[in-house]
Design a protein around this motif. Sequence first.
Motif, mmCIF file in Angstrom:
data_model
loop_
_atom_site.group_PDB
_atom_site.id
_atom_site.type_symbol
_atom_site.label_atom_id
_atom_site.label_comp_id
_atom_site.label_asym_id
_atom_site.label_seq_id
_atom_site.Cartn_x
_atom_site.Cartn_y
_atom_site.Cartn_z
ATOM 1 N N LEU A 338 0.812 -1.220 0.000
ATOM 2 C CA LEU A 338 0.000 0.000 0.000
ATOM 3 C C LEU A 338 0.846 1.270 0.000
ATOM 4 O O LEU A 338 0.467 2.283 -0.593
ATOM 5 N N PHE A 339 2.007 1.214 0.661
ATOM 6 C CA PHE A 339 2.834 2.420 0.812
ATOM 7 C C PHE A 339 4.172 2.302 0.082
ATOM 8 O O PHE A 339 5.131 2.974 0.457
ATOM 9 N N LEU A 340 4.219 1.459 -0.946
ATOM 10 C CA LEU A 340 5.480 1.235 -1.658
ATOM 11 C C LEU A 340 6.006 2.515 -2.297
ATOM 12 O O LEU A 340 7.207 2.814 -2.210
ATOM 13 N N ALA A 341 5.135 3.274 -2.947
ATOM 14 C CA ALA A 341 5.574 4.510 -3.617
ATOM 15 C C ALA A 341 6.190 5.481 -2.619
ATOM 16 O O ALA A 341 7.241 6.090 -2.895
ATOM 17 N N ASP A 342 5.563 5.634 -1.451
ATOM 18 C CA ASP A 342 6.100 6.542 -0.424
ATOM 19 C C ASP A 342 7.431 6.037 0.118
ATOM 20 O O ASP A 342 8.343 6.829 0.386
ATOM 21 N N ILE A 343 7.547 4.717 0.271
ATOM 22 C CA ILE A 343 8.802 4.136 0.771
ATOM 23 C C ILE A 343 9.926 4.365 -0.225
ATOM 24 O O ILE A 343 11.050 4.739 0.156
ATOM 25 N N ALA A 346 11.030 7.965 -0.159
ATOM 26 C CA ALA A 346 11.820 8.256 1.041
ATOM 27 C C ALA A 346 13.243 7.741 0.888
ATOM 28 O O ALA A 346 14.209 8.427 1.240
ATOM 29 N N ILE A 347 13.404 6.536 0.328
ATOM 30 C CA ILE A 347 14.744 5.970 0.110
ATOM 31 C C ILE A 347 15.532 6.828 -0.879
ATOM 32 O O ILE A 347 16.715 7.110 -0.682
ATOM 33 N N GLU A 348 14.863 7.254 -1.966
ATOM 34 C CA GLU A 348 15.531 8.092 -2.967
ATOM 35 C C GLU A 348 15.957 9.427 -2.367
ATOM 36 O O GLU A 348 17.023 9.957 -2.692
ATOM 37 N N PHE A 349 15.127 9.981 -1.478
ATOM 38 C CA PHE A 349 15.456 11.265 -0.854
ATOM 39 C C PHE A 349 16.620 11.115 0.124
ATOM 40 O O PHE A 349 17.538 11.942 0.138
ATOM 41 N N ILE A 350 16.593 10.051 0.928
ATOM 42 C CA ILE A 350 17.632 9.864 1.947
ATOM 43 C C ILE A 350 18.991 9.598 1.306
ATOM 44 O O ILE A 350 20.009 10.177 1.703
ATOM 45 N N PHE A 351 19.013 8.726 0.302
ATOM 46 C CA PHE A 351 20.280 8.325 -0.312
ATOM 47 C C PHE A 351 20.614 9.126 -1.578
ATOM 48 O O PHE A 351 21.624 8.853 -2.227
ATOM 49 N N ASN A 352 19.736 10.081 -1.938
ATOM 50 C CA ASN A 352 19.976 10.950 -3.095
ATOM 51 C C ASN A 352 20.299 10.135 -4.347
ATOM 52 O O ASN A 352 21.303 10.348 -5.023
ATOM 53 N N THR A 353 19.430 9.179 -4.643
ATOM 54 C CA THR A 353 19.626 8.321 -5.798
ATOM 55 C C THR A 353 18.291 8.081 -6.471
ATOM 56 O O THR A 353 17.227 8.409 -5.925
ATOM 57 N N LYS A 354 18.344 7.493 -7.654
ATOM 58 C CA LYS A 354 17.132 7.190 -8.417
ATOM 59 C C LYS A 354 17.033 5.684 -8.569
ATOM 60 O O LYS A 354 17.883 5.045 -9.196
ATOM 61 N N THR A 363 6.211 3.685 -16.973
ATOM 62 C CA THR A 363 5.643 4.357 -15.812
ATOM 63 C C THR A 363 6.765 5.049 -15.054
ATOM 64 O O THR A 363 7.919 4.626 -15.118
ATOM 65 N N ARG A 364 6.446 6.104 -14.327
ATOM 66 C CA ARG A 364 7.476 6.924 -13.682
ATOM 67 C C ARG A 364 7.805 6.464 -12.268
ATOM 68 O O ARG A 364 8.771 6.915 -11.687
ATOM 69 N N VAL A 365 6.963 5.624 -11.691
ATOM 70 C CA VAL A 365 7.217 5.099 -10.348
ATOM 71 C C VAL A 365 6.999 3.591 -10.367
ATOM 72 O O VAL A 365 6.380 3.055 -11.287
ATOM 73 N N ILE A 366 7.539 2.909 -9.351
ATOM 74 C CA ILE A 366 7.271 1.479 -9.231
ATOM 75 C C ILE A 366 5.812 1.313 -8.827
ATOM 76 O O ILE A 366 5.420 1.727 -7.738
ATOM 77 N N PRO A 367 4.990 0.739 -9.689
ATOM 78 C CA PRO A 367 3.557 0.648 -9.371
ATOM 79 C C PRO A 367 3.269 -0.503 -8.422
ATOM 80 O O PRO A 367 4.009 -1.487 -8.357
ATOM 81 N N SER A 368 2.193 -0.394 -7.688
ATOM 82 C CA SER A 368 1.763 -1.459 -6.783
ATOM 83 C C SER A 368 0.245 -1.466 -6.734
ATOM 84 O O SER A 368 -0.378 -0.419 -6.512
ATOM 85 N N LYS A 369 -0.330 -2.630 -6.966
ATOM 86 C CA LYS A 369 -1.793 -2.782 -6.935
ATOM 87 C C LYS A 369 -2.116 -4.036 -6.133
ATOM 88 O O LYS A 369 -1.910 -5.154 -6.608
ATOM 89 N N LEU A 370 -2.602 -3.825 -4.928
ATOM 90 C CA LEU A 370 -2.889 -4.943 -4.018
ATOM 91 C C LEU A 370 -4.140 -5.676 -4.475
ATOM 92 O O LEU A 370 -5.163 -5.057 -4.774
ATOM 93 N N ASN A 371 -4.038 -7.013 -4.502
ATOM 94 C CA ASN A 371 -5.157 -7.861 -4.895
ATOM 95 C C ASN A 371 -5.484 -8.789 -3.725
ATOM 96 O O ASN A 371 -4.627 -9.545 -3.265
#
Length: 407
Positions: A338-343, A346-354, A363-371
């Motif tokens: 549910l919170f993969l995009a936010d996680i 946060a990792i990209e911001f902390i470690f200054n990486t992509k 797609t521009r982000v790692i998508p997640s769709k819970l089933n």
Amino acid sequence: MHSYIYEISKRFRQSKQQDSYISFVSKSSTAGITLGCAILILLLSVMNGFEHELRTKLLKVVPHAEIFAINSEGLKINKSYIAGIENDARVEHVFLLNKATGLLQAGKNMKAVSLVGVDESYINYKFSDKALYSKLQMHENAIVLGTKILSELEVSVGDKIQILLPASTQDLSFQAPKTAWLQVVGSISLGGELDKQLGLVNKAMLANLLDLQNNVSHIEIMLKDPFEAYSLVREYGYNFDQAAYMSDWTRTNGHLYQDIQLIRTVVYIVLALVIAVASFNIVSSLVMSVKERSKEIAILKTIGSSNQDIANIFVLKGLYHGVKGALWGSVIGVLLALFLADIIQAIEFIFNTKLFSSDIYFTRVIPSKLNVIDVAFTVGLVLFISICSTLYPAMKAAGIKPAANLH
């Protein structure tokens, strides 16, 4: 009787000084099941997310099915034939388009481009930018390019670029390409390879450039269910009254869907094996527990417990670790999904990486769709493996002879 079995099983789970190692093995099995269950739910959600993005973004732009001309004369429009396609219940929309593959030149920079001559209905159907068509109307030779094309050509909105289109001849001899100057009036960003190859121009302008007169180069069909494209395009292509090519999205972009399904299958098999390996610790801990508790088992048998009761006690004891692992694993997996995009952000911001590049994926982000079905199936798989892991130790416990162990 059921409460009696539960109470004995609960008592056997309580650690004593001499079986601390058994307790450690049991806890490690629970941790392994938790980790495997959580990762499996997370990765299945990511695969669902990619499939959702494929359907809603990529397959919204790329043609589901196409019938296109084999030569520069284009396709003659048969209104009754087009009406037959439009009235098909499987078809959502039919577009009569002009398309061409050419070479853009800006100074010393050159870039291949797939030009699509569009009208207002095409823009409104495929793109969320409602001002896009008005931009194309600003200039007679206007063009809208993918953001990556603009970057590679080192041009910006307002600049002029030259388009070179190949000219075909009947005798296959070389001929100078058709050229025109186009003014960049806007950009589009769709993600993935589309940003590196797509250019939009006015349908009439491209028709004049290709000398199609009243013909079109492509009949593009969009379906309600894209997975019917393979059969539908062949159904109508074989009945077309002109010589033409036919194609569908499974030929041009089908590898993306196949990759998603392959990864989903591999992930499920690998992580199911991880859960199975973790469950083997249940077997080890229960076998050691049976040996450690042999005297207690013998006493239970002497006071009237049947072999089935003893087996049920150890099945319940082992199943406790499977249920606990499945419960914690499903909770952790659902929260991560549910919170993969936010996680990730946060990792990209902390470690200054992509961690995820939109240059490669659509797609521009790692998508997640819970089933919910995936969660239920994963929990069911964990419980099934856990039950199977308890059967051998339970039979060993049921086979203990009271006389031999009370001697």
